[in-house]
Enzyme design. Structure first.
Site, PDB file in Angstrom:
ATOM      1  CE  LYS A 112     -29.383  -8.158 -63.938  1.00  0.00           C
ATOM      2  NZ  LYS A 112     -30.724  -8.613 -63.574  1.00  0.00           N
ATOM      3  CG  ASP A 163     -33.857  -3.834 -69.941  1.00  0.00           C
ATOM      4  OD1 ASP A 163     -34.752  -3.604 -70.760  1.00  0.00           O
ATOM      5  OD2 ASP A 163     -33.945  -3.554 -68.733  1.00  0.00           O
TER       6      ASP A 163
HETATM    7  C1  PLP Z   1     -25.633  -3.492 -65.712  1.00  0.00           C
HETATM    8  C2  PLP Z   1     -26.830  -3.609 -64.854  1.00  0.00           C
HETATM    9  N1  PLP Z   1     -26.852  -2.958 -63.685  1.00  0.00           N
HETATM   10  C3  PLP Z   1     -27.902  -3.041 -62.860  1.00  0.00           C
HETATM   11  C4  PLP Z   1     -29.012  -3.782 -63.206  1.00  0.00           C
HETATM   12  C5  PLP Z   1     -30.183  -3.813 -62.269  1.00  0.00           C
HETATM   13  O1  PLP Z   1     -30.495  -5.085 -61.804  1.00  0.00           O
HETATM   14  P1  PLP Z   1     -31.952  -5.423 -61.305  1.00  0.00           P
HETATM   15  O2  PLP Z   1     -32.855  -5.406 -62.505  1.00  0.00           O
HETATM   16  O3  PLP Z   1     -31.834  -6.733 -60.663  1.00  0.00           O
HETATM   17  O4  PLP Z   1     -32.333  -4.323 -60.386  1.00  0.00           O
HETATM   18  C6  PLP Z   1     -29.043  -4.470 -64.419  1.00  0.00           C
HETATM   19  C7  PLP Z   1     -30.196  -5.252 -64.834  1.00  0.00           C
HETATM   20  O5  PLP Z   1     -30.264  -5.803 -65.899  1.00  0.00           O
HETATM   21  C8  PLP Z   1     -27.911  -4.401 -65.253  1.00  0.00           C
HETATM   22  O6  PLP Z   1     -27.830  -5.070 -66.414  1.00  0.00           O
END
Ligand code: PLP
Length: 409
Positions: free
Chosen positions: A75, A123
């Site tokens: 991210k 989050d």
């Molecule tokens: C560590 C991690 N993996 C996957 C995701 C999923 O991303 P998205 O919300 O774009 O689907 C997030 C989203 O915050 C994340 O922090």
């Protein structure tokens, strides 16, 4: 686990012209230019041979985003990138001339940035990225978190200089709150999810992720190995859609099959795929995959995944935990991978799928398959990571060779 194969009439249709432009090969040079001030490291692509063998697949490739930057997740690429773009765009507007990303630290651009406030809901990881981008550019950041976001994650955002506001309810409630307050205060919303009429900034956030996709494609080419399948964890779907869009545009006929993986407790894309339209699902019991706890897909992501994802998996909590533990206690010969609660969810999807003959058949998984997954985060909440792994050594440590590094480094 449950699998829903994509039955939408849009499956297999080309992406819209706008999405082809936004996520195709031509944007990479621009992404690299705006990303340069962040000085992120290239991350490793591991080959997990022993684990692949136990799953009876040809190869397992893992792109490890835990080491992308001190923020500990992929991210770091999206929010910070979008903040830099917003600051440069504002500087161009006020200065009435083109401004390059390399001028971000010039006194005149910093003076302009000082007047700007960016805001987002998170989050955890997206907020850290926005906060890091704001600190680099010299603007203010206000981050909205819901009740489930842990204190260490809030502290990490404060350490980057952001103001953090807690909102009662779920991630989606924090999104509603940031929109409401930012409109009154004239703040710029830097969201990783999109909705009707709000696509430009989330598109830029997703474009930031393309840095990682470009890297992985180059790494695959260098090693002359091309994935046949990519399992992608999803919250609102921005990550999965960015990867699927860029890979399918770059690889065209050789593009792999894309499988979206979500927690059963927050499977908004899975449910949208069944409904063949984006749906908002009711919030239920929280999932330990905290970063994936989203109840409504991003509009851009849904549009792309409806065309490109061949299947949608809803994972049980125990399946995701098993993958996280396997990465911490690898089989002999495989590398240790520091993987937080949501980081290994894509791998968990592969492990669950590969264990079921009917699912293997439906996804075309066999001994020739080359599967790519992304470890999207490291231990972004260290205490939680350690508590989730405590006790796992007894079960998982057995499989590792004597003398191999195992567990938390
Ligand atoms: C560590 C991690 N993996 C996957 C995701 C999923 O991303 P998205 O919300 O774009 O689907 C997030 C989203 O915050 C994340 O922090």
């Amino acid at each position: 686990m449950q699998l829903h194969m994509n039955t939408s009439p849009r499956f297999g249709e080309p992406l819209t012209r706008g999405d082809r432009k936004s996520f195709g090969a031509d944007v990479i040079a621009e992404v690299r230019e705006y990303m340069a001030p962040l000085r992120y490291a290239v991350t490793s692509l591991h080959r997990m041979n022993a684990l692949a063998q136990t799953m009876h697949i040809g190869a397992l490739l893992l792109k490890d985003e835990s080491a992308r930057s001190s923020l500990g997740s992929f991210k770091a690429l999206g929010g910070a990138y979008a903040v830099i773009r917003l600051v440069v765009a504002e500087a161009e507007k006020r200065m009435q001339c083109p401004v390059r990303a390399s001028e971000l630290s010039s006194p005149v651009v910093r003076e302009i940035a000082r007047d700007m406030t960016v805001a987002c809901a998170t989050d955890g990881n997206h907020g850290r990225s926005v906060a890091a981008g704001a600190r680099l550019a010299g603007c203010h950041a206000v981050i909205f978190v819901h009740s489930g976001v842990s204190e260490p994650r809030v502290a990490a955002m404060r350490e980057l200089g952001a103001q953090v506001i807690r909102v009662r309810g779920s991630y989606d409630d924090s999104v509603a709150e940031v929109i409401r307050i930012a409109a009154d205060a004239n703040w710029l919303v830097v969201s990783d999810t999109s909705w009707p009429g709000y696509e430009q900034v989330p598109t830029q956030v997703m474009q930031g992720y393309l840095m990682m996709v470009d890297e992985v494609l180059n790494q695959c080419h260098e090693r002359a190995v091309l994935p046949t399948h990519v399992f992608l964890q999803a919250g609102v779907g921005g990550f999965a859609a960015a990867v699927a869009a860029h890979m399918s545009l770059r690889m065209s006929r050789a593009a792999p099959r894309f499988v979206v993986v979500e927690p059963e407790r927050a499977a908004c894309l899975f449910k949208s795929a069944i409904a063949q339209q984006p749906v908002r699902i009711p919030a239920g019991a929280p999932t330990f995959m905290a970063m994936l706890e989203c109840y409504e897909p991003s509009l851009i992501a849904w549009r792309i995944l409806e065309s490109l994802a061949c299947g949608f998996i809803a994972l049980e909590e125990s399946e995701a935990l098993r993958a996280m533990q396997r990465l911490a206690f690898p089989f002999a010969g495989d590398p240790f991978v520091l993987s937080g609660e949501s980081g290994g969810a894509g791998l968990a999807g592969v492990m669950a799928a590969a264990a079921r003959a009917d699912v293997r058949e439906m996804l075309g998984l066999d001994q020739r398959s080359v599967v790519l997954v992304f470890n999207t985060e490291g231990a972004t909440d260290r205490l939680l990571y350690e508590s989730l792994l405590s006790g796992a050594n007894a079960t998982f440590g057995r499989d590792t060779a004597a003398g191999q590094p195992t567990g938390v480094p």
